[in-house]
Design a protein around this motif. Structure first.
Motif, PDB file in Angstrom:
ATOM      1  N   LEU A 167       4.029 -13.427  -6.230  1.00  0.00           N
ATOM      2  CA  LEU A 167       3.852 -12.296  -7.139  1.00  0.00           C
ATOM      3  C   LEU A 167       3.022 -11.192  -6.489  1.00  0.00           C
ATOM      4  O   LEU A 167       3.310  -9.996  -6.658  1.00  0.00           O
ATOM      5  CB  LEU A 167       3.198 -12.750  -8.447  1.00  0.00           C
ATOM      6  CG  LEU A 167       4.082 -13.569  -9.378  1.00  0.00           C
ATOM      7  CD1 LEU A 167       3.267 -14.109 -10.548  1.00  0.00           C
ATOM      8  CD2 LEU A 167       5.264 -12.769  -9.874  1.00  0.00           C
ATOM      9  N   THR A 168       2.017 -11.579  -5.734  1.00  0.00           N
ATOM     10  CA  THR A 168       1.203 -10.592  -5.024  1.00  0.00           C
ATOM     11  C   THR A 168       2.054  -9.853  -3.998  1.00  0.00           C
ATOM     12  O   THR A 168       2.001  -8.615  -3.910  1.00  0.00           O
ATOM     13  CB  THR A 168      -0.004 -11.278  -4.332  1.00  0.00           C
ATOM     14  OG1 THR A 168      -0.784 -11.923  -5.327  1.00  0.00           O
ATOM     15  CG2 THR A 168      -0.849 -10.265  -3.582  1.00  0.00           C
ATOM     16  N   LEU A 169       2.852 -10.574  -3.235  1.00  0.00           N
ATOM     17  CA  LEU A 169       3.732  -9.966  -2.239  1.00  0.00           C
ATOM     18  C   LEU A 169       4.751  -9.039  -2.902  1.00  0.00           C
ATOM     19  O   LEU A 169       4.974  -7.910  -2.446  1.00  0.00           O
ATOM     20  CB  LEU A 169       4.433 -11.062  -1.422  1.00  0.00           C
ATOM     21  CG  LEU A 169       5.319 -10.594  -0.281  1.00  0.00           C
ATOM     22  CD1 LEU A 169       4.510  -9.781   0.730  1.00  0.00           C
ATOM     23  CD2 LEU A 169       5.970 -11.796   0.397  1.00  0.00           C
ATOM     24  N   ALA A 170       5.344  -9.500  -3.993  1.00  0.00           N
ATOM     25  CA  ALA A 170       6.319  -8.669  -4.722  1.00  0.00           C
ATOM     26  C   ALA A 170       5.661  -7.397  -5.249  1.00  0.00           C
ATOM     27  O   ALA A 170       6.259  -6.310  -5.214  1.00  0.00           O
ATOM     28  CB  ALA A 170       6.928  -9.468  -5.872  1.00  0.00           C
ATOM     29  N   SER A 171       4.431  -7.515  -5.703  1.00  0.00           N
ATOM     30  CA  SER A 171       3.693  -6.359  -6.213  1.00  0.00           C
ATOM     31  C   SER A 171       3.433  -5.346  -5.100  1.00  0.00           C
ATOM     32  O   SER A 171       3.580  -4.132  -5.291  1.00  0.00           O
ATOM     33  CB  SER A 171       2.378  -6.829  -6.829  1.00  0.00           C
ATOM     34  OG  SER A 171       1.622  -5.734  -7.259  1.00  0.00           O
ATOM     35  N   ILE A 172       3.067  -5.841  -3.918  1.00  0.00           N
ATOM     36  CA  ILE A 172       2.818  -4.951  -2.777  1.00  0.00           C
ATOM     37  C   ILE A 172       4.107  -4.250  -2.369  1.00  0.00           C
ATOM     38  O   ILE A 172       4.125  -3.031  -2.149  1.00  0.00           O
ATOM     39  CB  ILE A 172       2.215  -5.748  -1.593  1.00  0.00           C
ATOM     40  CG1 ILE A 172       0.801  -6.211  -1.947  1.00  0.00           C
ATOM     41  CG2 ILE A 172       2.229  -4.909  -0.315  1.00  0.00           C
ATOM     42  CD1 ILE A 172       0.219  -7.236  -0.977  1.00  0.00           C
ATOM     43  N   ILE A 173       5.187  -4.992  -2.295  1.00  0.00           N
ATOM     44  CA  ILE A 173       6.482  -4.406  -1.922  1.00  0.00           C
ATOM     45  C   ILE A 173       6.900  -3.358  -2.936  1.00  0.00           C
ATOM     46  O   ILE A 173       7.334  -2.259  -2.568  1.00  0.00           O
ATOM     47  CB  ILE A 173       7.562  -5.509  -1.778  1.00  0.00           C
ATOM     48  CG1 ILE A 173       7.242  -6.386  -0.569  1.00  0.00           C
ATOM     49  CG2 ILE A 173       8.953  -4.895  -1.677  1.00  0.00           C
ATOM     50  CD1 ILE A 173       8.075  -7.646  -0.472  1.00  0.00           C
ATOM     51  N   GLN A 174       6.757  -3.661  -4.207  1.00  0.00           N
ATOM     52  CA  GLN A 174       7.141  -2.695  -5.241  1.00  0.00           C
ATOM     53  C   GLN A 174       6.284  -1.441  -5.161  1.00  0.00           C
ATOM     54  O   GLN A 174       6.767  -0.326  -5.276  1.00  0.00           O
ATOM     55  CB  GLN A 174       7.034  -3.297  -6.638  1.00  0.00           C
ATOM     56  CG  GLN A 174       7.440  -2.306  -7.698  1.00  0.00           C
ATOM     57  CD  GLN A 174       7.075  -2.740  -9.089  1.00  0.00           C
ATOM     58  OE1 GLN A 174       6.152  -3.522  -9.276  1.00  0.00           O
ATOM     59  NE2 GLN A 174       7.779  -2.215 -10.052  1.00  0.00           N
ATOM     60  N   SER A 175       4.998  -1.621  -4.947  1.00  0.00           N
ATOM     61  CA  SER A 175       4.087  -0.495  -4.847  1.00  0.00           C
ATOM     62  C   SER A 175       4.455   0.391  -3.662  1.00  0.00           C
ATOM     63  O   SER A 175       4.482   1.619  -3.771  1.00  0.00           O
ATOM     64  CB  SER A 175       2.656  -1.015  -4.704  1.00  0.00           C
ATOM     65  OG  SER A 175       1.768   0.043  -4.465  1.00  0.00           O
ATOM     66  N   GLU A 176       4.768  -0.221  -2.542  1.00  0.00           N
ATOM     67  CA  GLU A 176       5.150   0.535  -1.354  1.00  0.00           C
ATOM     68  C   GLU A 176       6.500   1.224  -1.552  1.00  0.00           C
ATOM     69  O   GLU A 176       6.673   2.377  -1.161  1.00  0.00           O
ATOM     70  CB  GLU A 176       5.212  -0.383  -0.130  1.00  0.00           C
ATOM     71  CG  GLU A 176       3.872  -0.926   0.319  1.00  0.00           C
ATOM     72  CD  GLU A 176       2.960   0.159   0.862  1.00  0.00           C
ATOM     73  OE1 GLU A 176       3.453   1.067   1.561  1.00  0.00           O
ATOM     74  OE2 GLU A 176       1.744   0.096   0.608  1.00  0.00           O
ATOM     75  N   ALA A 177       7.431   0.535  -2.167  1.00  0.00           N
ATOM     76  CA  ALA A 177       8.781   1.086  -2.354  1.00  0.00           C
ATOM     77  C   ALA A 177       8.777   2.241  -3.356  1.00  0.00           C
ATOM     78  O   ALA A 177       9.579   3.172  -3.231  1.00  0.00           O
ATOM     79  CB  ALA A 177       9.724  -0.016  -2.826  1.00  0.00           C
ATOM     80  N   SER A 178       7.886   2.202  -4.330  1.00  0.00           N
ATOM     81  CA  SER A 178       7.868   3.262  -5.351  1.00  0.00           C
ATOM     82  C   SER A 178       6.970   4.428  -4.979  1.00  0.00           C
ATOM     83  O   SER A 178       6.957   5.436  -5.665  1.00  0.00           O
ATOM     84  CB  SER A 178       7.442   2.686  -6.703  1.00  0.00           C
ATOM     85  OG  SER A 178       6.112   2.224  -6.634  1.00  0.00           O
ATOM     86  N   ASP A 179       6.257   4.304  -3.855  1.00  0.00           N
ATOM     87  CA  ASP A 179       5.371   5.388  -3.413  1.00  0.00           C
ATOM     88  C   ASP A 179       6.216   6.463  -2.723  1.00  0.00           C
ATOM     89  O   ASP A 179       6.840   6.193  -1.697  1.00  0.00           O
ATOM     90  CB  ASP A 179       4.313   4.827  -2.457  1.00  0.00           C
ATOM     91  CG  ASP A 179       3.253   5.855  -2.094  1.00  0.00           C
ATOM     92  OD1 ASP A 179       3.377   7.023  -2.511  1.00  0.00           O
ATOM     93  OD2 ASP A 179       2.300   5.471  -1.377  1.00  0.00           O
ATOM     94  N   PRO A 180       6.241   7.690  -3.249  1.00  0.00           N
ATOM     95  CA  PRO A 180       7.076   8.739  -2.657  1.00  0.00           C
ATOM     96  C   PRO A 180       6.625   9.154  -1.258  1.00  0.00           C
ATOM     97  O   PRO A 180       7.393   9.747  -0.513  1.00  0.00           O
ATOM     98  CB  PRO A 180       6.961   9.914  -3.642  1.00  0.00           C
ATOM     99  CG  PRO A 180       5.758   9.623  -4.471  1.00  0.00           C
ATOM    100  CD  PRO A 180       5.519   8.149  -4.411  1.00  0.00           C
ATOM    101  N   LYS A 181       5.414   8.807  -0.868  1.00  0.00           N
ATOM    102  CA  LYS A 181       4.910   9.146   0.457  1.00  0.00           C
ATOM    103  C   LYS A 181       5.531   8.272   1.530  1.00  0.00           C
ATOM    104  O   LYS A 181       5.479   8.597   2.711  1.00  0.00           O
ATOM    105  CB  LYS A 181       3.387   9.009   0.502  1.00  0.00           C
ATOM    106  CG  LYS A 181       2.667   9.970  -0.414  1.00  0.00           C
ATOM    107  CD  LYS A 181       1.179   9.692  -0.401  1.00  0.00           C
ATOM    108  CE  LYS A 181       0.490  10.519  -1.464  1.00  0.00           C
ATOM    109  NZ  LYS A 181      -0.926  10.164  -1.616  1.00  0.00           N
ATOM    110  N   ASN A 182       6.085   7.111   1.149  1.00  0.00           N
ATOM    111  CA  ASN A 182       6.652   6.170   2.124  1.00  0.00           C
ATOM    112  C   ASN A 182       8.129   6.361   2.288  1.00  0.00           C
ATOM    113  O   ASN A 182       8.939   6.572   1.580  1.00  0.00           O
ATOM    114  CB  ASN A 182       6.346   4.727   1.740  1.00  0.00           C
ATOM    115  CG  ASN A 182       4.872   4.444   1.832  1.00  0.00           C
ATOM    116  OD1 ASN A 182       4.172   5.021   2.647  1.00  0.00           O
ATOM    117  ND2 ASN A 182       4.380   3.551   0.988  1.00  0.00           N
TER     118      ASN A 182
END
Length: 182
Positions: A167-182
């Motif tokens: 869940l922590t890994l999925a949260s990090i991936i989602q956060s990175e994927a939804s960040d418009p800067k990335n």
């Protein structure tokens, strides 16, 4: 004399018809009044039921929590909708509640401000106003418990992760994927 006897019989028969007619009219009036009383009683019962349902509906709030909502985001929305205070919700999220051993079997509480972070399933929920933080958290965790199957847990474990790590890994991936800067 025959005439007098016939008159008496006629008067007696007429009186009997009147008594019978009055009895029938009285019975009909009683039936009508009883029916009206039932209608009034049913109407009152229905009005009370509708008033109770309306009062209940006025106490229900529907709140949507999108994916990526944090404990702080959820706490704020719950407070805005008068379900509980943000402080109460945040306090409840600092410890593992009883009855959810399946979800929290491998959770470590070290270095975690909110132990329930990542376990509060994003969805649309109906809450009662002033329901309280404990019941609100229970709704989130019950939804998460339904979403995570035994097969999901086995798959996560077969990959060498705990549910908490996944869940922590999925949260990090989602956060990175939804960040418009990335």
């Amino acid at each position: 004399m025959a005439r007098t006897s016939a008159r008496k019989q006629y008067k007696k028969a007429t009186r009997t018809r009147r008594v019978i007619t009055l009895a029938i009219v009285a019975a009909l009036l009683i039936a009508i009044l009883a029916g009206a009383a039932v209608v009034v009683r049913n109407h009152r019962r229905q009005a009370r039921q509708e008033a109770a349902e309306k009062a209940l509906q006025e106490r229900i709030v529907k709140v949507t929590f999108p994916e990526g909502s944090t404990v702080l985001d959820i706490a704020q929305k719950l407070e805005e909708n008068k379900v509980c205070t943000a402080d109460e919700f945040e306090a409840v999220c600092t410890k593992v509640p009883e009855g959810y051993d399946r979800l929290f079997a491998d959770v470590t509480t070290d270095n975690k401000v909110f132990v329930l972070e990542g376990y509060l399933f994003p969805s649309t929920y109906e809450f009662y106003k002033e329901e309280g933080a404990d019941k609100a958290v229970k709704r989130f965790l019950d939804a998460m418990n339904k979403q995570i199957t035994d097969e999901d847990l086995a798959k996560v474990n077969s990959m060498g992760y705990t549910l908490d790590q996944a869940l922590t890994l999925a949260s990090i991936i989602q956060s990175e994927a939804s960040d418009p800067k990335n």
